[in-house]
Design a protein around this motif. Structure first.
Motif, PDB file in Angstrom:
ATOM      1  N   SER A  91       1.526   0.963  40.337  1.00 18.94           N
ATOM      2  CA  SER A  91       1.271   0.534  41.558  1.00 18.94           C
ATOM      3  C   SER A  91       0.447   1.802  42.096  1.00 18.94           C
ATOM      4  O   SER A  91       0.570   2.821  41.836  1.00 18.94           O
ATOM      5  CB  SER A  91       2.659   0.743  42.602  1.00 18.94           C
ATOM      6  OG  SER A  91       3.564  -0.356  41.962  1.00 18.94           O
ATOM      7  N   VAL A  92      -0.669   1.334  42.945  1.00 20.03           N
ATOM      8  CA  VAL A  92      -1.752   2.406  43.195  1.00 20.03           C
ATOM      9  C   VAL A  92      -2.141   2.102  44.863  1.00 20.03           C
ATOM     10  O   VAL A  92      -2.133   0.803  45.229  1.00 20.03           O
ATOM     11  CB  VAL A  92      -2.942   2.268  42.420  1.00 20.03           C
ATOM     12  CG1 VAL A  92      -4.018   3.180  43.144  1.00 20.03           C
ATOM     13  CG2 VAL A  92      -2.811   2.160  41.126  1.00 20.03           C
ATOM     14  N   ASP A  93      -1.960   3.166  45.616  1.00 18.40           N
ATOM     15  CA  ASP A  93      -2.108   2.955  47.100  1.00 18.40           C
ATOM     16  C   ASP A  93      -3.260   3.913  47.652  1.00 18.40           C
ATOM     17  O   ASP A  93      -2.864   5.016  47.195  1.00 18.40           O
ATOM     18  CB  ASP A  93      -0.844   3.126  47.810  1.00 18.40           C
ATOM     19  CG  ASP A  93       0.191   2.135  47.960  1.00 18.40           C
ATOM     20  OD1 ASP A  93      -0.227   1.067  48.529  1.00 18.40           O
ATOM     21  OD2 ASP A  93       1.235   2.047  47.215  1.00 18.40           O
ATOM     22  N   PHE A  94      -4.246   3.388  48.155  1.00 18.73           N
ATOM     23  CA  PHE A  94      -4.932   4.156  48.907  1.00 18.73           C
ATOM     24  C   PHE A  94      -5.269   4.091  50.482  1.00 18.73           C
ATOM     25  O   PHE A  94      -5.119   2.862  50.611  1.00 18.73           O
ATOM     26  CB  PHE A  94      -6.678   4.029  48.309  1.00 18.73           C
ATOM     27  CG  PHE A  94      -7.631   4.557  49.001  1.00 18.73           C
ATOM     28  CD1 PHE A  94      -7.839   6.120  48.680  1.00 18.73           C
ATOM     29  CD2 PHE A  94      -8.531   3.916  49.882  1.00 18.73           C
ATOM     30  CE1 PHE A  94      -9.065   6.595  49.476  1.00 18.73           C
ATOM     31  CE2 PHE A  94      -9.367   4.388  50.622  1.00 18.73           C
ATOM     32  CZ  PHE A  94      -9.643   5.853  50.389  1.00 18.73           C
ATOM     33  N   TRP A 139      -0.227   6.824  42.787  1.00 21.67           N
ATOM     34  CA  TRP A 139       0.014   6.188  41.654  1.00 21.67           C
ATOM     35  C   TRP A 139       1.620   6.355  41.247  1.00 21.67           C
ATOM     36  O   TRP A 139       1.927   7.481  41.179  1.00 21.67           O
ATOM     37  CB  TRP A 139      -0.904   6.765  40.269  1.00 21.67           C
ATOM     38  CG  TRP A 139      -2.250   6.394  40.791  1.00 21.67           C
ATOM     39  CD1 TRP A 139      -3.020   6.979  41.384  1.00 21.67           C
ATOM     40  CD2 TRP A 139      -3.067   5.613  39.774  1.00 21.67           C
ATOM     41  NE1 TRP A 139      -4.216   6.561  41.471  1.00 21.67           N
ATOM     42  CE2 TRP A 139      -4.320   5.753  40.293  1.00 21.67           C
ATOM     43  CE3 TRP A 139      -2.697   4.906  38.304  1.00 21.67           C
ATOM     44  CZ2 TRP A 139      -5.464   5.152  39.503  1.00 21.67           C
ATOM     45  CZ3 TRP A 139      -3.838   4.397  37.951  1.00 21.67           C
ATOM     46  CH2 TRP A 139      -5.335   4.351  38.646  1.00 21.67           C
ATOM     47  N   THR A 140       2.077   5.233  40.989  1.00 16.77           N
ATOM     48  CA  THR A 140       3.579   5.315  40.215  1.00 16.77           C
ATOM     49  C   THR A 140       3.302   4.206  39.035  1.00 16.77           C
ATOM     50  O   THR A 140       2.837   3.160  38.963  1.00 16.77           O
ATOM     51  CB  THR A 140       4.668   4.642  41.296  1.00 16.77           C
ATOM     52  OG1 THR A 140       4.384   5.275  42.583  1.00 16.77           O
ATOM     53  CG2 THR A 140       5.685   4.535  40.566  1.00 16.77           C
ATOM     54  N   MET A 141       3.621   4.987  37.777  1.00 15.62           N
ATOM     55  CA  MET A 141       3.718   4.451  36.612  1.00 15.62           C
ATOM     56  C   MET A 141       4.968   4.063  36.181  1.00 15.62           C
ATOM     57  O   MET A 141       5.445   4.963  35.644  1.00 15.62           O
ATOM     58  CB  MET A 141       2.580   5.153  35.729  1.00 15.62           C
ATOM     59  CG  MET A 141       1.280   5.273  36.450  1.00 15.62           C
ATOM     60  SD  MET A 141       0.135   6.017  35.289  1.00 15.62           S
ATOM     61  CE  MET A 141      -0.489   4.670  34.344  1.00 15.62           C
ATOM     62  N   ASP A 142       5.440   2.741  36.303  1.00 16.41           N
ATOM     63  CA  ASP A 142       6.734   2.555  35.979  1.00 16.41           C
ATOM     64  C   ASP A 142       6.881   2.134  34.629  1.00 16.41           C
ATOM     65  O   ASP A 142       6.270   1.118  33.934  1.00 16.41           O
ATOM     66  CB  ASP A 142       7.204   1.620  36.819  1.00 16.41           C
ATOM     67  CG  ASP A 142       8.734   1.036  36.609  1.00 16.41           C
ATOM     68  OD1 ASP A 142       9.333   1.590  35.825  1.00 16.41           O
ATOM     69  OD2 ASP A 142       9.254   0.176  37.446  1.00 16.41           O
ATOM     70  N   CYS A 143       7.570   3.101  33.567  1.00 14.05           N
ATOM     71  CA  CYS A 143       7.681   2.578  32.071  1.00 14.05           C
ATOM     72  C   CYS A 143       9.105   2.247  31.885  1.00 14.05           C
ATOM     73  O   CYS A 143       9.965   2.388  32.552  1.00 14.05           O
ATOM     74  CB  CYS A 143       7.078   3.695  31.158  1.00 14.05           C
ATOM     75  SG  CYS A 143       5.863   4.757  31.869  1.00 14.05           S
ATOM     76  N   SER A 144       9.251   1.761  30.674  1.00 12.39           N
ATOM     77  CA  SER A 144      10.646   1.145  30.387  1.00 12.39           C
ATOM     78  C   SER A 144      11.669   2.530  30.423  1.00 12.39           C
ATOM     79  O   SER A 144      12.885   2.259  30.644  1.00 12.39           O
ATOM     80  CB  SER A 144      10.602   0.458  29.013  1.00 12.39           C
ATOM     81  OG  SER A 144      10.054   1.498  27.908  1.00 12.39           O
ATOM     82  N   GLU A 145      11.617   3.620  30.179  1.00 11.95           N
ATOM     83  CA  GLU A 145      12.375   4.739  30.196  1.00 11.95           C
ATOM     84  C   GLU A 145      12.298   5.916  31.212  1.00 11.95           C
ATOM     85  O   GLU A 145      12.987   6.750  31.160  1.00 11.95           O
ATOM     86  CB  GLU A 145      12.458   5.490  28.811  1.00 11.95           C
ATOM     87  CG  GLU A 145      12.605   4.457  27.555  1.00 11.95           C
ATOM     88  CD  GLU A 145      13.849   3.886  27.503  1.00 11.95           C
ATOM     89  OE1 GLU A 145      14.651   4.683  28.141  1.00 11.95           O
ATOM     90  OE2 GLU A 145      13.974   2.891  26.989  1.00 11.95           O
ATOM     91  N   GLY A 146      11.201   5.330  32.263  1.00  9.19           N
ATOM     92  CA  GLY A 146      11.212   6.519  33.174  1.00  9.19           C
ATOM     93  C   GLY A 146       9.706   6.231  33.767  1.00  9.19           C
ATOM     94  O   GLY A 146       9.133   5.361  33.466  1.00  9.19           O
TER      95      GLY A 146
END
Ligand SMILES: NC(=O)c1ccc[n+]([C@@H]2O[C@H](COP(=O)([O-])OP(=O)(O)OC[C@H]3O[C@@H](n4cnc5c(N)ncnc54)[C@H](O)[C@@H]3O)[C@@H](O)[C@H]2O)c1
Length: 346
Positions: free
Chosen positions: A151-154, A244-251
């Motif tokens: 997710s990216v916000d500007f 930026w939020t980079m949501d991965c499978s373990e964190g």
């Protein structure tokens, strides 16, 4: 030592002349070009640049001084003719973003650079910052496993924050989002496959065209990026690179970069959080040459040696970032219908 001619001494170009180029010792300035005599006068009066180094055209500069590199810091519509002329005259070229107005122009310039055996780089300066570099390394090492969602916000409020390009056709997607789109490719080490985008112009906006948009970008390896950008936001201002939020499978990996706002500057920030644990702030490595000095130092290195520095945004590489811009514009014109990158690349 690389000898350079700078073309375009306007608002942003003057900042290159004064604040960027002098910080890269591998580059020696041979000449300065602007078609507007007022812009020439300004660098002479304010920066003490000698008359013999100043020219009204690149053609005259090429006859008057010796150089290996053209630094093209002009408005987008002037990129194609000036870069083309520079390559034809045998120069290597560093050009400001966005690379060109159309993919066809950009492709032609890439082919011309190859034919002339010259280096063509697009100055994607946001690549040369600690947080996106660290994020790219964490994603590359699969620190938290595969990416589930990015997710990216500007957010900015242009009317109160010194924005000037009210009549630009795509002030968000072409002028600003190009940075975010290029970072998506760098951080994910992947290329976009298709995109759906909506843009609009809110009431009381001074923009002639759409300054707000949302896009869903699907990448080749399957990653989905949810993007929201606004030049007309009343919300908390984000750093230039966005949040930026980079949501991965373990964190998750959260980061932000280029935190300059109205004269204040803050460092890049990156935190990681293992699922169900507390966030951890990660110490970021400063760069010897960051931001625009990073792109300039990189092309100087590429010209001097034959090696290509890390994160080098060659014209060829940049076609994929520019294609994402063109595809989002096309999708917005089609009320958000999915547009394949292949369609705009064809
Ligand atoms: N990377 C970033 O973070 C960032 C930030 C701001 C602007 N920019 C980019 O910088 C570029 C320049 O923007 P600006 O605000 O300085 O524009 P500007 O209009 O202020 O300046 C452009 C200058 O180029 C000159 N010029 C135009 N055509 C010419 C030609 N053929 N030969 C010689 N001179 C010519 C004009 O006389 C003018 O002085 C844009 O591409 C913009 O996207 C990048």
């Amino acid at each position: 030592m690389v000898k350079a001619i700078q073309v375009g001494l306007g608002h942003w170009g003057f900042s290159w002349t004064k604040e960027v180029i002098p910080k890269v010792p591998a580059v020696h300035m041979a000449g300065y070009v602007d078609a507007n005599p007022e812009a020439i006068k300004r660098v002479q009066v304010e920066l003490g640049i000698e008359d013999k180094r100043c020219f009204l055209s690149l053609e005259d500069a090429a006859k008057g001084v010796e150089a290996d590199l053209v630094i093209a810091t002009l408005r987008t519509e002037a990129h194609y003719p000036v870069v083309r002329q520079a390559l034809e005259l045998g120069f290597n070229v560093l050009v400001e973003k966005p690379f060109a107005s159309t993919i066809a122009q950009a492709k032609e310039l890439v082919a011309l650079a190859e034919q002339q055996n010259r280096i063509l780089m697009v100055s994607q300066n946001y690549r040369f910052q600690p947080a996106p570099i660290a994020a790219a390394e964490l994603i590359g090492a699969q620190k938290f496993g595969p990416v589930n969602l990015v997710s990216v916000d500007f957010r900015r409020h242009a009317p109160s924050q010194g924005y000037r390009y009210w009549d630009m056709p795509d002030p968000l997607l072409a002028d600003m989002s190009i940075h975010h789109f290029d970072l998506m490719r760098m951080v994910l080490n992947d290329d976009p496959k298709r995109v759906s985008c909506r843009t609009w112009n809110p009431p009381a906006s001074p923009f002639g065209h759409h300054p707000m948009g949302v896009a869903t970008v699907e990448f080749e390896k399957g990653t989905i990026v949810s993007y929201r950008g606004s030049w007309m936001s009343s919300g908390p201002v984000t750093p230039w690179a966005g949040e930026w939020t980079m949501d991965c499978s373990e964190g998750e990996i959260c980061w932000t970069s280029r935190d300059h706002f109205m004269g204040k500057a803050g460092p890049d920030r990156l935190t990681t959080r293992v699922r169900d644990a507390q966030p951890e702030a990660i110490a970021l490595q400063p760069l010897d040459f960051a931001d625009r000095t990073g792109t300039l130092a990189a092309i100087a290195k590429a010209i001097a040696s034959v090696s290509v520095p890390a994160r080098f945004s060659s014209g060829k590489d940049n076609l994929h970032s520019l294609a994402l811009v063109q595809a989002t514009i096309l999708s917005a014109g089609r009320e958000g219908a999915w547009v394949d990158i292949a369609e705009v690349m064809a």
